[in-house]
Design a protein around this motif. Sequence first.
Motif, mmCIF file in Angstrom:
data_model
loop_
_atom_site.group_PDB
_atom_site.id
_atom_site.type_symbol
_atom_site.label_atom_id
_atom_site.label_comp_id
_atom_site.label_asym_id
_atom_site.label_seq_id
_atom_site.Cartn_x
_atom_site.Cartn_y
_atom_site.Cartn_z
ATOM 1 N N ALA A 102 35.314 41.443 42.924
ATOM 2 C CA ALA A 102 35.631 40.009 42.855
ATOM 3 C C ALA A 102 37.116 39.797 42.596
ATOM 4 N N VAL A 103 37.690 40.598 41.709
ATOM 5 C CA VAL A 103 39.126 40.514 41.428
ATOM 6 C C VAL A 103 39.921 40.837 42.695
ATOM 7 N N LEU A 104 39.566 41.918 43.351
ATOM 8 C CA LEU A 104 40.274 42.333 44.562
ATOM 9 C C LEU A 104 40.215 41.262 45.640
ATOM 10 N N ASN A 105 39.079 40.590 45.742
ATOM 11 C CA ASN A 105 38.894 39.582 46.782
ATOM 12 C C ASN A 105 39.273 38.171 46.343
ATOM 13 N N GLY A 106 39.742 38.026 45.098
ATOM 14 C CA GLY A 106 40.166 36.722 44.600
ATOM 15 C C GLY A 106 39.036 35.790 44.221
ATOM 16 N N ASN A 107 37.837 36.331 44.056
ATOM 17 C CA ASN A 107 36.681 35.512 43.678
ATOM 18 C C ASN A 107 36.527 35.508 42.167
ATOM 19 N N VAL A 108 37.534 35.030 41.474
ATOM 20 C CA VAL A 108 37.587 35.184 40.021
ATOM 21 C C VAL A 108 36.969 34.028 39.237
ATOM 22 N N GLN A 109 36.281 33.152 39.921
ATOM 23 C CA GLN A 109 35.551 32.078 39.250
ATOM 24 C C GLN A 109 34.045 32.227 39.467
ATOM 25 N N ASP A 110 33.611 33.346 40.032
ATOM 26 C CA ASP A 110 32.209 33.567 40.385
ATOM 27 C C ASP A 110 31.378 33.867 39.144
ATOM 28 N N SER A 115 31.498 37.409 33.731
ATOM 29 C CA SER A 115 31.139 36.751 32.478
ATOM 30 C C SER A 115 32.129 35.622 32.204
ATOM 31 N N GLU A 116 31.777 34.749 31.276
ATOM 32 C CA GLU A 116 32.684 33.665 30.884
ATOM 33 C C GLU A 116 33.992 34.247 30.345
ATOM 34 N N GLU A 117 33.903 35.318 29.577
ATOM 35 C CA GLU A 117 35.106 35.957 29.050
ATOM 36 C C GLU A 117 35.982 36.482 30.184
ATOM 37 N N GLU A 118 35.393 37.145 31.162
ATOM 38 C CA GLU A 118 36.176 37.664 32.290
ATOM 39 C C GLU A 118 36.827 36.535 33.070
ATOM 40 N N ILE A 119 36.087 35.457 33.291
ATOM 41 C CA ILE A 119 36.659 34.302 34.000
ATOM 42 C C ILE A 119 37.855 33.756 33.229
ATOM 43 N N VAL A 121 39.807 35.355 31.007
ATOM 44 C CA VAL A 121 40.907 36.333 31.051
ATOM 45 C C VAL A 121 41.605 36.272 32.407
ATOM 46 N N LEU A 122 40.834 36.181 33.465
ATOM 47 C CA LEU A 122 41.423 36.145 34.805
ATOM 48 C C LEU A 122 42.154 34.828 35.064
ATOM 49 N N GLU A 123 41.628 33.729 34.557
ATOM 50 C CA GLU A 123 42.325 32.449 34.714
ATOM 51 C C GLU A 123 43.622 32.451 33.907
ATOM 52 N N PHE A 124 43.581 33.044 32.708
ATOM 53 C CA PHE A 124 44.811 33.183 31.926
ATOM 54 C C PHE A 124 45.825 34.021 32.710
ATOM 55 N N THR A 125 45.364 35.101 33.292
ATOM 56 C CA THR A 125 46.243 35.981 34.066
ATOM 57 C C THR A 125 46.866 35.216 35.227
#
Length: 185
Positions: A102-110, A115-119, A121-125
């Motif tokens: 998902a990160v590689l493909n840019g699907n970081v809101q899936d 998880s909510e935590e991963e979303i 962290v990725l949005e912060f990034t």
Amino acid sequence: MRIPYALAEPTDPADKAIYDRIKARRNPRPLIPLDLALLHNPSIADGFNSLLGSIRTQSTLSLAAMEVAVCYVAVLNQAPYEWTAHAPLALKAGVTREVLEAVLNGNVQDAGVLSEEEIDVLEFTRQSTKEIEVSDELMAKLKSRYTDQQVMELTITVGAYNMVSRFLVALDVTESNGKEMVMPE
């Protein structure tokens, strides 16, 4: 590489001590191309080694959160060398293949994969990398999940790996620019 690697081991005692510290941090592996690019200025290489060594080994933030953030920095900044180095570390740290894909493909809101935590962290990034300024709403979410120290650690991790990716891409370390980022095996 847009400049030659600094391949020779230094003869100056102060520079040799720096070289030895960097070798010790990488042990048992040899110096990596990033080190060889930085060693054009041993003092800067030493500071870089100290900062990144502390981020990698002294953080209380989970290694999985750190690595997923680093991998997303690599994707956002089109830094294949950084991706290639950190995607396997993310998997080793417990990030699932589905999350990493998902990160590689840019699907970081899936929310079906992340998880909510991963979303968060990725949005912060993303915000920190692309917009520089992080929203108060997102910061409040992070502060409800993490200690102040961990919020700082996430922030310095994302900032430091933005520095790394920009250095790697600008100098085309390992001639990786333009190469496709792929999932590790």
